[in-house]
Design a protein around this motif. Structure first.
Motif, short mmCIF file in Angstrom:
data_model
loop_
_atom_site.label_atom_id
_atom_site.label_comp_id
_atom_site.label_asym_id
_atom_site.label_seq_id
_atom_site.Cartn_x
_atom_site.Cartn_y
_atom_site.Cartn_z
N SER A 272 -56.28 -13.90 -2.84
CA SER A 272 -57.48 -14.15 -3.72
C SER A 272 -58.63 -13.16 -3.69
CB SER A 272 -58.15 -15.48 -3.28
OG SER A 272 -58.43 -15.75 -1.70
N SER B 157 -58.95 -10.44 -6.58
CA SER B 157 -59.78 -10.76 -7.71
C SER B 157 -61.50 -10.38 -7.87
CB SER B 157 -60.01 -12.16 -8.15
OG SER B 157 -60.42 -12.50 -9.54
N LYS C 36 -63.22 -7.22 -9.64
CA LYS C 36 -64.38 -7.65 -10.27
C LYS C 36 -65.69 -6.58 -9.77
CE LYS C 36 -63.67 -12.31 -11.63
NZ LYS C 36 -64.15 -13.63 -11.37
N GLN D 5 -58.37 -7.41 -17.14
CA GLN D 5 -57.53 -8.76 -16.98
C GLN D 5 -56.34 -8.27 -16.64
OE1 GLN D 5 -58.54 -11.05 -20.43
NE2 GLN D 5 -60.18 -11.50 -19.82
N THR E 116 -55.85 -7.27 -13.18
CA THR E 116 -55.82 -8.48 -12.00
C THR E 116 -54.74 -9.24 -12.11
OG1 THR E 116 -58.32 -8.32 -12.58
CG2 THR E 116 -57.53 -10.34 -11.40
N THR F 297 -52.33 -10.24 -8.99
CA THR F 297 -51.72 -11.45 -8.70
C THR F 297 -50.46 -11.70 -8.70
OG1 THR F 297 -53.85 -12.20 -9.41
CG2 THR F 297 -52.20 -13.68 -9.14
#
Length: 608
Positions: A268, A271, A275, A315, A318, A322
């Motif tokens: 996690s 992210s 950003k 996006q 990311t 993930t």
């Protein structure tokens, strides 16, 4: 678990990595080959859905430019028809994007489920072909974790992550093209941030990989412990072991929490780090874009469209990062599943024979067997059992009584020698045919979740209701069955705990009656019934054994005095054989075992 495993689990020490990431991934992808057309269709719909979403910011930029020019620069007023046309176009594009996205998800859901269906089927079929030794060396929870949890993890990834990965790649390519059409300079600034994003993703993904694998392993341990504790809850309570059970559970649960927290936390972190990188890019684009607008290189709406493209650009990065972590977990699950599929199966004979009109004559000819190559258990065993004889097997714990039965039914393969039935080597007989010759009544009963009628008829095809009732009457089970609310249609729960231990035993005896076997294997079949019922059962068993070859694993020697042959075993060796009177007359090991049960002293050896 061993002491070392407990210590490692307590410390959260799970540092193993996937052994062969590329090989496992390649093998997993081979299961997608039969679905090439569906995957191609899914790819086309994913591209169309993404393209429609990518074009939208350009139209919004045109609307913004129109508003800015008409209200700020020229002051001529807003051309609402122009704006309305743009809004209608946007609505159509968004609608088409949603429709193709739905089709894409629908197709991929079918592909994912069919793929996992195939793997699950292979695993289930593989488990039926694995030798008994495989199941004895692993906990049920560990096997269930691989066959259920790991497969569900694969299913979830195939259904979600593949579509996300494809749309992310298409989005990246499309967005770069659109950004280049607006401003090559601003596009270069964005692309310069990519190496930093990839470095962040790679560092985090590599570190989280070992924890995801550890999480899957500890989950298997937890499943095994919970299954064991619930299956033996009565014994646990009787021995006041609740606290120890809870302590072990808490230890494994704590380790699962620690490993899972680390895996999820590290993954996690990607992210917010990305950003942060993206926010820096936003600032640079706003500054550079403003300068370009003042020089009339681009329009105001282009800045707005470009910022939206940056968001669309970040996006998928990311998502890809993930997905990289999800794939680590999925490959770990796939590797655990493939380990089952790669396990060595029971030996299959090249020359398959069937024993026609079996009679039940059994011979062990110089049989040798060992669980471990350097530790022989049964050595040079020779036994000759005639048709219809009753053979009792006696001896202390670990003598090899159960092992002898397992060898006879080919649950294990002998190392040397030969076992024959009616003169046919059992290694040349197809296992299904071989095991159809046997009927088993064990001390540890096994009944499945279903009706009593189905449990009695288990393993027999085309059984009539009359045959089931006749078998139940022969086993003295008919009376108690009819006293139950639903009679023969009474549903037994998973543990069959809604009937008594003695009643369970009666049902397994009825099951043996209905199978009409050539050879019987009895493991103290009346141990769980009362004295009166035992007498009736013994009479029924005598009827069942009449004319059949029978192997009786004896715990109470008083029950096998009438056996035609008694095999006395100790430490895997056949140390004596003969009938009851002959062995007593010898005054040897058997005589000592027999008399120790009838005098008030501690026996020299434990009889179990």
């Amino acid at each position: 678990m061993s002491e070392k495993q407990q210590k490692d689990t307590k410390k959260g020490k799970q540092v193993e990595k996937v052994k062969d990431f590329k090989g496992t991934l390649k093998r997993l992808l081979t299961y997608l080959k039969p679905h090439k057309i569906a995957l191609l269709t899914m790819l086309i719909t994913a591209v169309l859905s993404t393209v429609f979403a990518i074009v939208s910011p350009i139209l919004m930029g045109l609307a913004t430019t129109e508003l800015f020019q008409s209200m700020v620069e020229t002051g001529t007023g807003v051309d609402f028809d122009y704006i309305l046309n743009i809004l209608l176009s946007l609505g159509v594009l968004y609608l088409l994007s949603v429709v193709f996205s739905y089709i894409q998800q629908y197709i991929m859901a079918g592909v994912a489920q069919k793929t996992v269906y195939t793997i699950r089927k292979e695993v289930n079929e593989k488990l039926t072909r694995l030798p008994l030794q495989y199941f004895e060396s692993r906990t049920h929870g560990e096997i269930l974790s691989r066959a259920v949890n790991d497969l569900e993890n694969i299913s979830s990834t195939l259904q979600q992550s593949i579509t996300q990965f494809i749309t992310s790649i298409v989005t990246l390519i499309g967005v770069v093209i659109m950004m280049l059409s607006i401003s090559p300079l601003m596009t270069v600034i964005v692309l310069l941030s990519l190496p930093l994003s990839f470095i962040v993703t790679k560092k985090v993904a590599t570190r989280s990989q070992k924890y995801f694998l550890g999480q899957r392993k500890i989950l298997g341990q937890l499943n095994g412990h919970v299954e064991e504790m619930y299956a033996g809850h009565a014994v646990i309570k009787a021995n006041n072991r609740e606290e120890q059970s809870i302590t072990t559970f808490n230890m494994i649960n704590e380790s699962l929490y620690t490993t899972g927290r680390k895996a999820q936390f590290i993954s996690s972190v990607i992210s917010p780090l990305l950003k942060f990188v993206n926010n820096i890019v936003y600032v640079l684009i706003c500054v550079v874009g403003s300068v370009l607008v003042t020089k009339q290189v681009i329009q105001v709406g282009d800045i707005q469209a470009f910022i939206q493209y940056i968001r669309q650009f970040s996006q998928p990065i990311t998502k890809v990062s993930t997905i990289a972590n999800v794939i680590q977990s999925t490959i770990a699950s796939a590797e655990r599943v493939f380990e089952i599929l790669d396990e060595k199966e029971e030996v299959v004979s090249n020359n398959i024979k069937e024993i026609q009109s079996p009679k039940g004559a059994v011979r062990f000819q110089r049989v040798n067997f060992s669980y471990q190559k350097d530790k022989p258990l049964i050595e040079d065993m020779t036994i000759d059992v005639k048709q219809g004889q009753t053979v009792a097997i006696v001896g202390p714990t670990g003598a090899g009584k159960t092992t002898l039965i397992n060898l006879l039914m080919r649950f294990y393969e002998i190392d040397n020698g030969k076992i024959t039935i009616d003169g046919v080597d059992i290694r040349e007989v197809e296992r299904r045919n071989l095991r159809s010759l046997f009927g088993m009544v064990l001390q540890d009963t096994w009944l499945f979740n279903g009706t009593i009628q189905a449990n009695i008829a288990y393993g027999c095809k085309n059984t009539t209701d009359e045959e089931i009732v006749r078998a139940a009457k022969a086993a003295h089970a008919d009376h108690f069955i009819r006293t139950l609310p639903d009679g023969y249609d009474t549903i037994l729960n998973e543990e069959a705990s809604n009937i008594s231990a003695g009643q369970k035993q009666l049902l397994t005896i009825a099951r043996a009656f209905i199978s009409n076997p050539t050879i019987l294997i009895l493991d103290e079949a009346t141990s769980s019934v009362d004295t009166r019922t035992e007498t009736k059962i013994q009479q029924a068993m005598n009827t069942l054994m009449k004319g059949r070859t029978s192997f009786v694993v004896a715990h109470r020697l008083s029950t096998i005095r009438n056996a035609d042959m008694i095999l006395v075993m100790d430490k895997g060796k056949l140390i004596d054989q003969g009938n009851h009177n002959e062995l007593l007359a010898k005054g040897g090991f058997y005589a000592d075992l027999y008399t120790s049960q009838f005098i008030n002293r501690n026996p020299r050896r434990e009889i179990v």
